[in-house]
Design an enzyme around this catalytic site. Structure first.
Site, short mmCIF file in Angstrom:
data_model
loop_
_atom_site.label_atom_id
_atom_site.label_comp_id
_atom_site.label_asym_id
_atom_site.label_seq_id
_atom_site.Cartn_x
_atom_site.Cartn_y
_atom_site.Cartn_z
N SER A 185 4.89 -4.71 -6.91
CA SER A 185 6.00 -5.43 -7.54
C SER A 185 5.51 -6.16 -8.80
O SER A 185 6.26 -6.29 -9.77
CB SER A 185 6.68 -6.40 -6.57
OG SER A 185 5.76 -7.34 -6.06
N ARG A 242 4.89 -10.34 -6.11
CA ARG A 242 3.72 -10.61 -5.29
C ARG A 242 2.85 -9.35 -5.18
O ARG A 242 3.22 -8.29 -5.70
CB ARG A 242 4.16 -11.08 -3.90
CG ARG A 242 4.68 -9.96 -3.03
CD ARG A 242 5.13 -10.45 -1.66
NE ARG A 242 5.09 -9.37 -0.70
CZ ARG A 242 5.61 -9.45 0.53
NH1 ARG A 242 6.21 -10.55 0.94
NH2 ARG A 242 5.48 -8.43 1.36
N GLY A 243 1.75 -9.47 -4.42
CA GLY A 243 0.96 -8.30 -4.04
C GLY A 243 0.47 -7.51 -5.24
O GLY A 243 -0.28 -8.02 -6.08
N GLU A 244 0.88 -6.27 -5.32
CA GLU A 244 0.37 -5.40 -6.38
C GLU A 244 1.50 -4.62 -7.06
O GLU A 244 1.72 -4.74 -8.26
CB GLU A 244 -0.63 -4.42 -5.75
CG GLU A 244 -1.36 -3.60 -6.75
CD GLU A 244 -2.58 -2.87 -6.17
OE1 GLU A 244 -2.74 -1.70 -6.51
OE2 GLU A 244 -3.36 -3.48 -5.41
N ASP A 281 0.83 -1.19 0.00
CA ASP A 281 0.00 0.00 0.00
C ASP A 281 0.87 1.25 0.00
O ASP A 281 0.59 2.20 -0.72
CB ASP A 281 -0.94 -0.02 1.21
CG ASP A 281 -1.94 -1.18 1.12
OD1 ASP A 281 -1.91 -1.89 0.10
OD2 ASP A 281 -2.71 -1.37 2.07
N GLN A 301 13.03 1.27 -3.74
CA GLN A 301 12.16 1.01 -4.89
C GLN A 301 12.86 1.13 -6.24
O GLN A 301 12.66 0.30 -7.12
CB GLN A 301 10.96 1.96 -4.86
CG GLN A 301 9.77 1.40 -4.12
CD GLN A 301 8.53 2.27 -4.31
OE1 GLN A 301 8.62 3.45 -4.61
NE2 GLN A 301 7.37 1.67 -4.13
O1 TRH Z 1 3.82 -5.66 0.23
P1 TRH Z 1 3.00 -6.43 -0.68
O2 TRH Z 1 2.76 -7.80 -0.27
O3 TRH Z 1 1.70 -5.60 -0.86
C1 TRH Z 1 0.44 -6.11 -0.79
C2 TRH Z 1 -0.41 -5.53 -1.90
O4 TRH Z 1 -0.42 -4.14 -1.96
C3 TRH Z 1 -1.76 -6.03 -1.73
O5 TRH Z 1 -2.64 -5.47 -2.68
C4 TRH Z 1 -2.22 -5.70 -0.32
O6 TRH Z 1 -3.50 -6.05 -0.15
C5 TRH Z 1 -1.31 -6.39 0.66
O7 TRH Z 1 -0.04 -5.88 0.49
C6 TRH Z 1 -1.72 -6.24 2.09
O8 TRH Z 1 3.63 -6.49 -2.18
P2 TRH Z 1 3.78 -5.34 -3.29
O9 TRH Z 1 2.48 -4.73 -3.59
O10 TRH Z 1 4.52 -5.92 -4.39
O11 TRH Z 1 4.67 -4.23 -2.60
C7 TRH Z 1 6.00 -4.42 -2.31
C8 TRH Z 1 6.76 -3.12 -2.45
O12 TRH Z 1 8.07 -3.30 -1.96
C9 TRH Z 1 6.89 -2.64 -3.88
O13 TRH Z 1 6.74 -1.23 -3.92
C10 TRH Z 1 8.31 -3.01 -4.27
C11 TRH Z 1 8.99 -2.85 -2.95
N1 TRH Z 1 10.25 -3.58 -2.77
C12 TRH Z 1 11.40 -2.81 -2.63
O14 TRH Z 1 11.34 -1.57 -2.68
N2 TRH Z 1 12.58 -3.46 -2.41
C13 TRH Z 1 12.69 -4.82 -2.37
O15 TRH Z 1 13.80 -5.35 -2.19
C14 TRH Z 1 11.49 -5.58 -2.56
C15 TRH Z 1 11.56 -7.09 -2.54
C16 TRH Z 1 10.29 -4.93 -2.74
#
Ligand code: TRH
Length: 385
Positions: free
Chosen positions: A280, A276-278, A19, A260
């Protein structure tokens, strides 16, 4: 000089980065590319700091990359500062603080109030995108803004410079090698470069054993804190950044959790990305590399409906065997079916999937980007020039 239109963006972080990942990207883009004055309210700054090195999690108020970042804490609920934005974005239905809502309603010109929704490829999203809902007791209207994969949705977050930056990185024969070396990674030439970001219940151990037993070499990079139990079990020691092991055809290395922009480069540097999630998952699509998406698990398996809807869109036009390999692998990674059975066909399809990845990104870019679509929408409904 006329003052800029202000946007207040509210984000709750419940032990996840998604989020805040989405909210932070959107905040920066609205500030930099669309000339709004953006304030991002976040309830958990340490989670935010993991993906943003420039943030000080101790400061309740700071400016980061031009965005005003404010800690959304209990003081706020007790009636803290109530400067209200011209536009208010509530990320993922996070429920605005009641005093803030009252302050919105008290403004002579009501703010444009947006609920930024979760990403879904389901067909109903097109019908609900941009719909409005009148508040039951206050003179306020909320608009639902849906990200999505079609022109009748808000599109996906994509910085205006992202395609050019990614293309330049891909065209530079040394860029990926240099980037990975800076992380302490030196995959052998020809090794399949894999990045791994998933939830703890993904069949990670099965994947690692498959890569180990494959005749073709692989180099798998996993950021610290991801799938820790499975990764530690494979390593035979704690999964700390810098630890690596080579077994069979696989080298597995734990890298630091990246910020990021570095994470984007990791995705650009790999031949296959597990995401995963959204956020990434979206970045993996812009990386134009084959990827595997573990969608966030929801009650009553609602996430599988979303996953199938996404697969149907992405695989439309692919050859049936490639589409089948992709369906089987994505679903198995999310717990439906045997991952080990699905892997060989998917592994063999990777060269085709590389071409498909570029084609898919080209289609998605036609929908415009979410920040631009949102900026246009709020200016229109708010009569903002
Ligand atoms: O953290 P997430 O599992 O997010 C999820 C989704 O938003 C989902 O819709 C929500 O309902 C749930 O959380 C509770 O995965 P997501 O969305 O991929 O976000 C991860 C963020 O972390 C993304 O902006 C990329 C960032 N990231 C880094 O900046 N550095 C890293 O090394 C990694 C592995 C990820």
């Amino acid at each position: 000089m006329p003052s800029k239109t202000s946007i207040h963006l509210f984000c709750r972080v419940v032990d996840n980065f998604g989020d805040i990942g989405v909210s932070w990207r959107l905040a920066r883009q609205l500030q930099v590319e669309h000339e709004f004055e953006v304030t991002l309210w976040v309830d958990h700054l340490p989670s935010f700091a993991r993906i943003c090195r420039n943030l000080n999690p101790e400061l309740a108020r700071q400016s980061v990359e031009g965005v005003n970042v404010r800690h959304w804490n209990s003081d706020f609920e007790r009636g803290g500062p109530l400067d209200v934005g011209d536009v208010v974005v509530e990320a993922f239905g996070c429920a605005l603080p009641p005093p803030y809502l009252l302050a919105m309603a008290a403004r002579p010109i009501k703010p444009v109030w947006i609920n930024l929704e979760y990403l879904s490829a389901e067909a109903w999203v097109e019908g609900c995108h941009a719909m409005q809902s009148v508040h039951p007791s206050l003179p306020l209207i909320k608009y639902f803004f849906f990200p999505g994969f079609t022109p009748r949705t808000g599109g996906l977050l994509m910085e205006v410079d992202l395609p050019r930056a990614r293309t330049a990185f891909a065209a530079d024969t040394n860029a990926a090698t240099a980037f990975l070396q800076a992380l302490g990674c030196s995959p052998a030439p020809g090794a399949l470069r894999v990045s791994l970001f998933c939830y703890p219940d993904a069949p990670v151990i099965t994947l690692l054993h498959l890569l180990e037993a494959d005749e073709r070499p692989s180099f798998c990079m996993v950021p610290e804190g991801v799938a820790t139990e499975a990764v530690s079990a494979f390593l035979g020691k704690a999964a700390a950044a810098g630890v690596s092991v080579t077994r069979g055809s696989l080298t597995l290395r734990v890298i630091p959790f990246l910020d990021q922009s570095e994470y984007d480069r990791l995705l650009w540097s790999c031949d296959l990305n597990f995401v995963r999630g959204e956020d990434s998952a979206v970045r993996a699509q812009w990386a134009e590399r084959p990827f595997v998406w573990q969608i966030y698990p929801q009650d009553e398996l609602a996430h599988l409906v979303k996953l199938r809807a996404f697969l149907a869109r992405m695989c439309a036009g692919m050859s049936p065997p490639v589409s089948e390999a992709l369906h089987n692998l994505f679903l198995a990674w999310s717990g439906v079916g045997e991952f080990a059975q699905a892997w060989p066909a998917f592994r063999d399809a990777l060269p085709y999937l590389q071409a498909e990845a570029s084609h898919w990104a080209t289609l998605l870019r036609r929908n415009g980007d979410l920040a631009a679509n949102l900026a246009r929408f709020v200016r229109k409904v708010g009569g903002i020039s």
